[in-house]
Write a protein that holds these residues in place. Structure first.
Motif, PDB file in Angstrom:
ATOM      1  N   ALA A 228       0.830  -1.200   0.000  1.00  0.00           N
ATOM      2  CA  ALA A 228       0.000   0.000   0.000  1.00  0.00           C
ATOM      3  C   ALA A 228       0.868   1.255   0.000  1.00  0.00           C
ATOM      4  CB  ALA A 228      -0.933  -0.005   1.209  1.00  0.00           C
ATOM      5  N   LEU A 229       1.963   1.227   0.751  1.00  0.00           N
ATOM      6  CA  LEU A 229       2.878   2.366   0.774  1.00  0.00           C
ATOM      7  C   LEU A 229       3.491   2.598  -0.602  1.00  0.00           C
ATOM      8  CD1 LEU A 229       4.789   1.783   4.147  1.00  0.00           C
ATOM      9  CD2 LEU A 229       3.155   3.617   3.655  1.00  0.00           C
ATOM     10  N   THR A 230       3.907   1.521  -1.244  1.00  0.00           N
ATOM     11  CA  THR A 230       4.514   1.634  -2.567  1.00  0.00           C
ATOM     12  C   THR A 230       3.529   2.181  -3.584  1.00  0.00           C
ATOM     13  OG1 THR A 230       6.037  -0.194  -2.109  1.00  0.00           O
ATOM     14  CG2 THR A 230       5.640   0.347  -4.417  1.00  0.00           C
ATOM     15  N   VAL A 231       2.310   1.681  -3.550  1.00  0.00           N
ATOM     16  CA  VAL A 231       1.289   2.156  -4.480  1.00  0.00           C
ATOM     17  C   VAL A 231       0.976   3.620  -4.227  1.00  0.00           C
ATOM     18  CG1 VAL A 231      -1.137   1.940  -5.140  1.00  0.00           C
ATOM     19  CG2 VAL A 231       0.269  -0.114  -4.868  1.00  0.00           C
ATOM     20  N   ALA A 232       0.854   3.993  -2.960  1.00  0.00           N
ATOM     21  CA  ALA A 232       0.545   5.382  -2.620  1.00  0.00           C
ATOM     22  C   ALA A 232       1.652   6.314  -3.089  1.00  0.00           C
ATOM     23  CB  ALA A 232       0.329   5.521  -1.117  1.00  0.00           C
ATOM     24  N   ALA A 233       2.907   5.897  -2.891  1.00  0.00           N
ATOM     25  CA  ALA A 233       4.035   6.714  -3.332  1.00  0.00           C
ATOM     26  C   ALA A 233       4.044   6.827  -4.852  1.00  0.00           C
ATOM     27  CB  ALA A 233       5.348   6.116  -2.835  1.00  0.00           C
ATOM     28  N   SER A 234       3.756   5.734  -5.544  1.00  0.00           N
ATOM     29  CA  SER A 234       3.710   5.762  -7.006  1.00  0.00           C
ATOM     30  C   SER A 234       2.609   6.685  -7.507  1.00  0.00           C
ATOM     31  CB  SER A 234       3.484   4.345  -7.550  1.00  0.00           C
ATOM     32  OG  SER A 234       4.575   3.500  -7.247  1.00  0.00           O
ATOM     33  N   ASN A 235       1.476   6.683  -6.819  1.00  0.00           N
ATOM     34  CA  ASN A 235       0.380   7.576  -7.199  1.00  0.00           C
ATOM     35  C   ASN A 235       0.787   9.042  -7.070  1.00  0.00           C
ATOM     36  OD1 ASN A 235      -1.342   5.462  -7.780  1.00  0.00           O
ATOM     37  ND2 ASN A 235      -2.323   5.468  -5.771  1.00  0.00           N
ATOM     38  N   VAL A 236       1.554   9.338  -6.031  1.00  0.00           N
ATOM     39  CA  VAL A 236       2.035  10.711  -5.862  1.00  0.00           C
ATOM     40  C   VAL A 236       2.966  11.093  -7.007  1.00  0.00           C
ATOM     41  CG1 VAL A 236       3.368  12.276  -4.406  1.00  0.00           C
ATOM     42  CG2 VAL A 236       1.769  10.678  -3.352  1.00  0.00           C
ATOM     43  N   VAL A 237       3.902  10.213  -7.318  1.00  0.00           N
ATOM     44  CA  VAL A 237       4.843  10.490  -8.407  1.00  0.00           C
ATOM     45  C   VAL A 237       4.105  10.718  -9.714  1.00  0.00           C
ATOM     46  CG1 VAL A 237       6.695   9.498  -9.815  1.00  0.00           C
ATOM     47  CG2 VAL A 237       6.766   9.273  -7.318  1.00  0.00           C
ATOM     48  N   LEU A 238       3.131   9.869  -9.999  1.00  0.00           N
ATOM     49  CA  LEU A 238       2.372  10.001 -11.251  1.00  0.00           C
ATOM     50  C   LEU A 238       1.578  11.294 -11.302  1.00  0.00           C
ATOM     51  CD1 LEU A 238       1.076   6.325 -11.641  1.00  0.00           C
ATOM     52  CD2 LEU A 238       2.779   7.481 -13.072  1.00  0.00           C
ATOM     53  N   SER A 239       1.050  11.716 -10.172  1.00  0.00           N
ATOM     54  CA  SER A 239       0.205  12.910 -10.163  1.00  0.00           C
ATOM     55  C   SER A 239       0.992  14.210 -10.160  1.00  0.00           C
ATOM     56  CB  SER A 239      -0.722  12.888  -8.927  1.00  0.00           C
ATOM     57  OG  SER A 239       0.014  13.048  -7.731  1.00  0.00           O
ATOM     58  N   THR A 240       2.285  14.139  -9.881  1.00  0.00           N
ATOM     59  CA  THR A 240       3.093  15.364  -9.777  1.00  0.00           C
ATOM     60  C   THR A 240       4.141  15.498 -10.865  1.00  0.00           C
ATOM     61  OG1 THR A 240       4.692  14.282  -8.291  1.00  0.00           O
ATOM     62  CG2 THR A 240       2.835  15.425  -7.251  1.00  0.00           C
ATOM     63  N   GLY A 241       4.191  14.558 -11.814  1.00  0.00           N
ATOM     64  CA  GLY A 241       5.331  14.515 -12.730  1.00  0.00           C
ATOM     65  C   GLY A 241       5.280  15.472 -13.909  1.00  0.00           C
ATOM     66  N   ASP A 242       4.132  16.052 -14.233  1.00  0.00           N
ATOM     67  CA  ASP A 242       4.029  16.909 -15.419  1.00  0.00           C
ATOM     68  C   ASP A 242       3.747  18.354 -15.039  1.00  0.00           C
ATOM     69  OD1 ASP A 242       4.346  14.746 -17.172  1.00  0.00           O
ATOM     70  OD2 ASP A 242       2.214  14.250 -16.994  1.00  0.00           O
ATOM     71  N   LYS A 243       4.437  19.268 -15.719  1.00  0.00           N
ATOM     72  CA  LYS A 243       4.196  20.689 -15.473  1.00  0.00           C
ATOM     73  C   LYS A 243       2.909  21.114 -16.153  1.00  0.00           C
ATOM     74  CE  LYS A 243       9.016  22.091 -14.966  1.00  0.00           C
ATOM     75  NZ  LYS A 243      10.061  23.044 -15.360  1.00  0.00           N
TER      76      LYS A 243
END
Length: 243
Positions: A228-243
């Motif tokens: 769950a921690l890994t998925v949550a962290a991945s979701n953050v990365v995906l949601s913040t990666g584009d300007k």
């Protein structure tokens, strides 16, 4: 934090690789990128803050030796390699502030003295943050990127901590979680306004990390849901990666 402990990865637009090669500092920040990328630059400062906050809280909890070591880590893991970039941005070397805090912790200073050392270091980090390279990113984008970097580090360190009884990986992860939370709290309104998905994903990840890292002291069992921690962290990365 041992450089070899963690795998190389790409965290959003933050280039991180846990080795000292190719212009990478031991703290896992691309020194070359930090010279031009505000997220990478500020993520490096957040790594230092994570160690400092973890050191302060460990000291308060009675872990004086670990705190002394943690105060000193950013000097070798981040600042040594990053200093040319900081100097170019007009930031004076503040390594001595960390070394002084480390010496104070190892000599048994009062909690109040350690808190004062911590405040001085964080003030220096905040000042350095105002001198980040201007890459035309919004402040919300930068803050969200820093949150993503610290959250991913916290999730990774929890996985590593769970494989051994060593205190340092847990304390590292605790610091990264605290640095992520602090970055989000300072910029939450701006992040939610500019990127609602990022606001939601960061909040969700921080909620999980709060359960994984309840205090600076390592719990008797590390039984948080690592997937769950890994998925949550991945979701953050995906949601913040584009300007």
């Amino acid at each position: 934090m041992p450089a070899e402990a963690m795998p190389s990865r790409e965290a959003g637009n933050v280039a991180v690789a846990f080795s000292g090669e190719g212009g990478e500092g031991e703290g896992g920040v691309s020194v070359t990128a930090a010279a031009t990328d505000a997220v990478v630059y500020n993520s490096a400062l957040a790594i230092a803050e994570a160690h400092v906050v973890a050191a302060r809280d460990a000291y308060i909890a009675g872990e004086h030796e670990a705190a002394g070591e943690m105060f000193a880590h950013p000097v070798s893991e981040v600042l040594f390699d990053l200093q040319p970039v900081l100097t170019a941005q007009g930031v004076d070397d503040f390594s001595d502030l960390l070394l002084d805090a480390s010496a104070a912790a190892l000599s048994g200073a009062s909690v109040e003295e350690i808190a004062a050392h911590t405040d001085r270091i964080i003030a220096a980090l905040r000042d350095a943050s105002t001198k980040a390279p201007d890459d035309e990113s919004s402040s919300a984008f930068v803050a969200a990127g820093v949150c993503a970097d610290q959250i991913e580090r916290a999730a990774d360190m929890y996985r590593i901590a769970a494989t051994s009884d060593h205190y340092e990986p847990y304390l590292d992860g605790y610091g990264f979680y605290k640095a992520a939370r602090a970055a989000f709290e300072r910029s939450e309104a701006a992040i939610r306004s500019e990127n609602p998905d990022a606001g939601v994903s960061i909040e969700a990840a921080l909620h999980l990390l709060a359960g994984a890292y309840p205090s600076a002291l390592r719990p008797s069992a590390l039984d948080a849901d690592q997937s769950a921690l890994t998925v949550a962290a991945s979701n953050v990365v995906l949601s913040t990666g584009d300007k």
